[in-house]
Design an enzyme around this catalytic site. Structure first.
Site, PDB file in Angstrom:
ATOM      1  N   THR A 237     -32.548  42.258  11.681  1.00  0.00           N
ATOM      2  CA  THR A 237     -33.822  42.329  10.961  1.00  0.00           C
ATOM      3  C   THR A 237     -34.244  41.002  10.334  1.00  0.00           C
ATOM      4  OG1 THR A 237     -33.360  44.651  10.545  1.00  0.00           O
ATOM      5  CG2 THR A 237     -35.043  43.643   9.163  1.00  0.00           C
TER       6      THR A 237
ATOM      7  N   ILE B  65     -23.272  48.787  13.057  1.00  0.00           N
ATOM      8  CA  ILE B  65     -23.857  50.106  13.212  1.00  0.00           C
ATOM      9  C   ILE B  65     -25.301  49.979  13.745  1.00  0.00           C
ATOM     10  CG2 ILE B  65     -22.509  51.232  11.395  1.00  0.00           C
ATOM     11  CD1 ILE B  65     -24.854  50.816   9.470  1.00  0.00           C
TER      12      ILE B  65
ATOM     13  N   ASN C  10     -26.300  51.848  24.392  1.00  0.00           N
ATOM     14  CA  ASN C  10     -26.970  52.346  23.174  1.00  0.00           C
ATOM     15  C   ASN C  10     -27.019  53.870  23.204  1.00  0.00           C
ATOM     16  OD1 ASN C  10     -28.490  52.851  20.937  1.00  0.00           O
ATOM     17  ND2 ASN C  10     -30.313  51.757  21.619  1.00  0.00           N
TER      18      ASN C  10
ATOM     19  N   GLY D 276     -39.451  53.570  19.901  1.00  0.00           N
ATOM     20  CA  GLY D 276     -39.357  54.576  20.968  1.00  0.00           C
ATOM     21  C   GLY D 276     -38.981  53.978  22.313  1.00  0.00           C
TER      22      GLY D 276
ATOM     23  N   CYS E 211     -29.677  55.507  19.739  1.00  0.00           N
ATOM     24  CA  CYS E 211     -31.079  55.271  19.401  1.00  0.00           C
ATOM     25  C   CYS E 211     -31.630  56.459  18.627  1.00  0.00           C
ATOM     26  CB  CYS E 211     -31.906  55.051  20.657  1.00  0.00           C
ATOM     27  SG  CYS E 211     -33.655  54.917  20.245  1.00  0.00           S
TER      28      CYS E 211
ATOM     29  N   LYS F  37     -22.492  51.454  21.329  1.00  0.00           N
ATOM     30  CA  LYS F  37     -23.164  51.232  20.043  1.00  0.00           C
ATOM     31  C   LYS F  37     -23.182  52.540  19.255  1.00  0.00           C
ATOM     32  CE  LYS F  37     -26.628  48.833  17.606  1.00  0.00           C
ATOM     33  NZ  LYS F  37     -27.691  47.858  17.798  1.00  0.00           N
TER      34      LYS F  37
ATOM     35  N   GLY G 151     -25.615  44.993  10.670  1.00  0.00           N
ATOM     36  CA  GLY G 151     -26.238  45.842   9.659  1.00  0.00           C
ATOM     37  C   GLY G 151     -26.590  45.003   8.453  1.00  0.00           C
TER      38      GLY G 151
HETATM   39  C1  DHB Z   1     -35.263  51.927  18.477  1.00  0.00           C
HETATM   40  C2  DHB Z   1     -34.025  52.055  19.039  1.00  0.00           C
HETATM   41  C3  DHB Z   1     -32.888  51.905  18.251  1.00  0.00           C
HETATM   42  O1  DHB Z   1     -31.642  52.024  18.749  1.00  0.00           O
HETATM   43  C4  DHB Z   1     -33.047  51.630  16.888  1.00  0.00           C
HETATM   44  O2  DHB Z   1     -31.958  51.499  16.126  1.00  0.00           O
HETATM   45  C5  DHB Z   1     -34.297  51.511  16.351  1.00  0.00           C
HETATM   46  C6  DHB Z   1     -35.404  51.661  17.148  1.00  0.00           C
HETATM   47  C7  DHB Z   1     -36.503  52.136  19.257  1.00  0.00           C
HETATM   48  O3  DHB Z   1     -36.683  51.643  20.355  1.00  0.00           O
HETATM   49  O4  DHB Z   1     -37.355  52.835  18.741  1.00  0.00           O
END
Ligand code: DHB
Length: 307
Positions: free
Chosen positions: A270, A194, A128, A73, A131, A168, A247
């Site tokens: 990740t 992505i 971004n 968030g 999100c 993005k 990704g």
């Molecule tokens: C959040 C923002 C993003 O752009 C994403 O891909 C995943 C999580 C975030 O802050 O919750």
């Protein structure tokens, strides 16, 4: 054979093709205990907003098959603290820095661009617009070609810096090429793609969505073929538009797929949570992948899968 790993994203020259992915290495400080950040392509910072935010309810993370679901968030301290603490630290440590910005409104994106454009040490801006963890999914600018272009035009209207601006993009659209066309026409210098896919996990003991925010962004190897497909489609339609690909990249072999699909550089996300050396390791592995195939440089393979 020695391989030239240098590449570029528009006017931004990069000594290495591996960057961090926004949100996966905060502002780099924690990652710096695992390697010299000035030797990766760039650190892409967690998206910063105008004001401090506490983010979404917990739990904020769930494991999924070959992936991770998160709903942070956009927690953060706001742009003033970011400039004072994070950006100052990155600059003092010689790190090439791509600053990611996020806004609830087009006006907030514009205000962030206006605030940041004269601040030294920003190599590029990543906008971004995708999100997933906003209150209303209808607010995802990157899911609408007009809203996406509006944000980019508003940002560029304020952005007097010569550093490139990247948009993005979200994969959660019927036609990602139409969104890329739209931000390209609005004048963006490149695209990052992505962002995560919107997902959900249900806790069947509580019979409720597991994440406090209910939905979250899916990342990790599970999404890699989606990302490679998206990069391939956008490069086919707009070969002149620089792409920062991301990704589910875990290895140099994965990174090579993105380059061949049309990305000029890649972000490592990740995997960093389990292997904080990944941005350096992937660059080394990519060098070996290129050299074993007889390629002398990263630039030689960008978009090769389109021949
Ligand atoms: C959040 C923002 C993003 O752009 C994403 O891909 C995943 C999580 C975030 O802050 O919750």
């Amino acid at each position: 054979m020695s391989v030239d790993l240098s590449t570029s994203l528009g006017s931004l020259q990069l000594s290495s093709p591996t960057l961090t992915a926004s949100g996966c290495a905060a502002s780099g400080r924690e990652l710096s205990q695992f390697g010299d950040l000035s030797t990766i392509g760039a650190v892409v910072t967690k998206s910063v907003m105008q004001n401090a935010r506490s983010g979404r309810a917990t739990p904020r993370m769930a494991e999924t098959p070959s992936g991770m679901l998160n709903s942070i968030g956009l927690q953060g301290q706001g742009v003033e603290t970011f400039i004072e603490k994070d950006l100052a630290w990155l600059n003092a440590n010689g790190v090439t820095t791509v600053v990611s910005i996020a806004g609830s409104t087009t006006a907030e994106f514009a205000a962030l661009a206006a605030r940041l454009c004269d601040v030294p040490g920003i190599a590029a801006l990543e906008v971004n617009i995708s999100c997933p963890n906003v209150e209303s999914r209808g607010q995802v600018f990157a899911c609408d070609p007009y809203a996406a272009a509006d944000v980019i035009r508003a940002v560029l209207g304020e952005w007097s810096s010569s550093a490139p601006v990247l948009a993005k993009l979200s994969p959660d659209v019927t036609d990602i090429v139409s969104i890329a066309h739209s931000v390209h026409e609005a004048g963006v210098d490149g695209v990052s793609m992505i962002n995560t896919l919107l997902g959900m996990v249900i806790d069947v003991d509580r019979m409720k969505p597991l994440l406090g925010g209910r939905t979250g962004g899916l990342s990790g190897p599970a999404i890699r073929p989606v990302a490679v497909r998206a990069v391939y489609q956008v490069h086919a339609a707009l070969p002149e538009l620089p792409i920062l690909g991301m990704g589910g990249i875990r290895t140099g072999h994965d990174a090579l797929e993105f380059l061949a699909a049309g990305a000029s550089a890649v972000s490592i996300g990740t995997v960093v949570f389990g292997d904080p050396r990944a941005p350096w390791r992937v660059a080394e592995e990519l060098s070996n992948e290129l050299s074993s195939r007889g390629y002398a440089s990263v630039r030689d393979v960008i978009g090769l899968a389109h021949r």
